[in-house]
Enzyme design. Sequence first.
Site, PDB file in Angstrom:
ATOM      1  N   LEU A 155       0.840  -1.207   0.000  1.00  0.00           N
ATOM      2  CA  LEU A 155       0.000   0.000   0.000  1.00  0.00           C
ATOM      3  C   LEU A 155       0.869   1.250   0.000  1.00  0.00           C
ATOM      4  O   LEU A 155       2.049   1.196   0.350  1.00  0.00           O
ATOM      5  CB  LEU A 155      -0.901  -0.037   1.239  1.00  0.00           C
ATOM      6  CG  LEU A 155      -1.832  -1.257   1.260  1.00  0.00           C
ATOM      7  CD1 LEU A 155      -2.263  -1.597   2.672  1.00  0.00           C
ATOM      8  CD2 LEU A 155      -3.039  -1.018   0.355  1.00  0.00           C
ATOM      9  N   PRO A 156       0.278   2.416  -0.359  1.00  0.00           N
ATOM     10  CA  PRO A 156       1.125   3.602  -0.521  1.00  0.00           C
ATOM     11  C   PRO A 156       1.838   4.064   0.754  1.00  0.00           C
ATOM     12  O   PRO A 156       3.044   4.301   0.723  1.00  0.00           O
ATOM     13  CB  PRO A 156       0.141   4.674  -1.019  1.00  0.00           C
ATOM     14  CG  PRO A 156      -0.994   3.910  -1.630  1.00  0.00           C
ATOM     15  CD  PRO A 156      -1.086   2.644  -0.845  1.00  0.00           C
ATOM     16  N   THR A 206       6.243   0.756   2.148  1.00  0.00           N
ATOM     17  CA  THR A 206       7.248   1.562   2.860  1.00  0.00           C
ATOM     18  C   THR A 206       6.505   2.530   3.775  1.00  0.00           C
ATOM     19  O   THR A 206       5.807   3.427   3.292  1.00  0.00           O
ATOM     20  CB  THR A 206       8.114   2.363   1.866  1.00  0.00           C
ATOM     21  OG1 THR A 206       8.706   1.457   0.942  1.00  0.00           O
ATOM     22  CG2 THR A 206       9.198   3.136   2.604  1.00  0.00           C
ATOM     23  N   LYS A 233      14.807   0.382   5.053  1.00  0.00           N
ATOM     24  CA  LYS A 233      14.257   0.938   3.808  1.00  0.00           C
ATOM     25  C   LYS A 233      14.317   2.461   3.792  1.00  0.00           C
ATOM     26  O   LYS A 233      14.673   3.074   2.783  1.00  0.00           O
ATOM     27  CB  LYS A 233      12.807   0.451   3.647  1.00  0.00           C
ATOM     28  CG  LYS A 233      12.048   1.057   2.492  1.00  0.00           C
ATOM     29  CD  LYS A 233      12.615   0.678   1.145  1.00  0.00           C
ATOM     30  CE  LYS A 233      11.873   1.390   0.025  1.00  0.00           C
ATOM     31  NZ  LYS A 233      12.532   1.206  -1.277  1.00  0.00           N
ATOM     32  N   LYS A 283       7.385  11.189   0.342  1.00  0.00           N
ATOM     33  CA  LYS A 283       6.909  10.544   1.580  1.00  0.00           C
ATOM     34  C   LYS A 283       8.051   9.820   2.286  1.00  0.00           C
ATOM     35  O   LYS A 283       8.234   9.941   3.501  1.00  0.00           O
ATOM     36  CB  LYS A 283       5.788   9.545   1.238  1.00  0.00           C
ATOM     37  CG  LYS A 283       5.408   8.628   2.366  1.00  0.00           C
ATOM     38  CD  LYS A 283       4.897   7.263   1.922  1.00  0.00           C
ATOM     39  CE  LYS A 283       5.865   6.476   1.109  1.00  0.00           C
ATOM     40  NZ  LYS A 283       5.665   5.050   1.010  1.00  0.00           N
TER      41      LYS A 283
END
Length: 300
Positions: free
Chosen positions: A64-65, A95, A170, A245
């Site tokens: 998912l975003p 992420t 990450k 983001k």
Amino acid sequence: MNVGFIGTGTMGLPMVGNLLAKGFAVIAYDAVPSALARAAKAGATAAASSADVATRSDLIVTMLPSSSHVEAVYLGPSGVRDAVRAGRLCVDMSTIDPAVSRRVAAALAERGARFIDAPVSGGVPRATDGTLAIMVGGDKSDVDEARPVLSAMGANIIHVGAVGSGEVAKLCNNLIAGVAAVAVSEAFRIAEGFGVDPKVLTDVISKSSGNTWVMEHMHPVAGLVPRAASTNDYAPGFMTDLMAKDLGLAVNAARELRVPVLVAPAAQQVLRLASSHGFGRRDFTSVYLFLKPSSGDAAV
Ligand code: NAD
């Protein structure tokens, strides 16, 4: 084995393709009907909601975003938490903020379900080839249980530590990649201004100390790397808004830890500006287009 897959977007769709190719049955859901239809066309069974996926799957993957989407899918109405059976394993490959990973893990634990974070690197080409790098946070036994499913999508699966630590790895990686994308774009704009051939400059840098993965695999100048998003009119790929983001996640983590960071916030603001000029849903390497020099008089 039935693998549930929630979020069949840019990355999720090719990842589903690899699960199917390796013999897993996939039960998919996406909030956008056209994205779900693409997964169904690839061979997945379409589910009616995230809860429906959770009910019907032996292991649940989410892609998912951002943090808010992950919280909604797991903890919101018709979410995974309300439907998942005790003992099931959930693998979030998005992420997101490591603190959210830990919060979701704790909420699922109350239902007797398990959670690991397993964000990825490599972009669409490696998602398509099934050769993603996957950095995993969670208990070793849970990571080992997920390994056959992760191996269908990735070539390097690295257990980093406890839940949330895959996300830490990450966001550290993307801090470097996001800054590099801006730096490479700035460098190639300067070279262009001096009339230096970008192909020759790429040759030079690839053999020099400025070499970076972003330039080698995601070159912001179109036409130099066949599989780079730039060569496909900057279609994502990895959207500018998503890279902004990720830099924000790194900046927030640094703030909490009182680590001074200067370069990451600068790169984040460049990407945010690019987004406000219409590049938000294009590949993050379109920051090169945004950095086009002004056509006014020479610098004063
Ligand atoms: P995307 O926006 O293309 O796909 C995300 C999908 O999730 C969309 O199809 C969206 O409709 C779906 N979704 C959102 N909310 C939902 C909900 N409540 N229920 C069900 N579905 C929902 O994004 P992407 O590029 O595939 O990236 C996914 C994640 O992977 C992000 O966290 C991103 O940072 C990370 N990532 C992306 C890349 C890349 O190259 N695109 C590379 C590495 C990591």
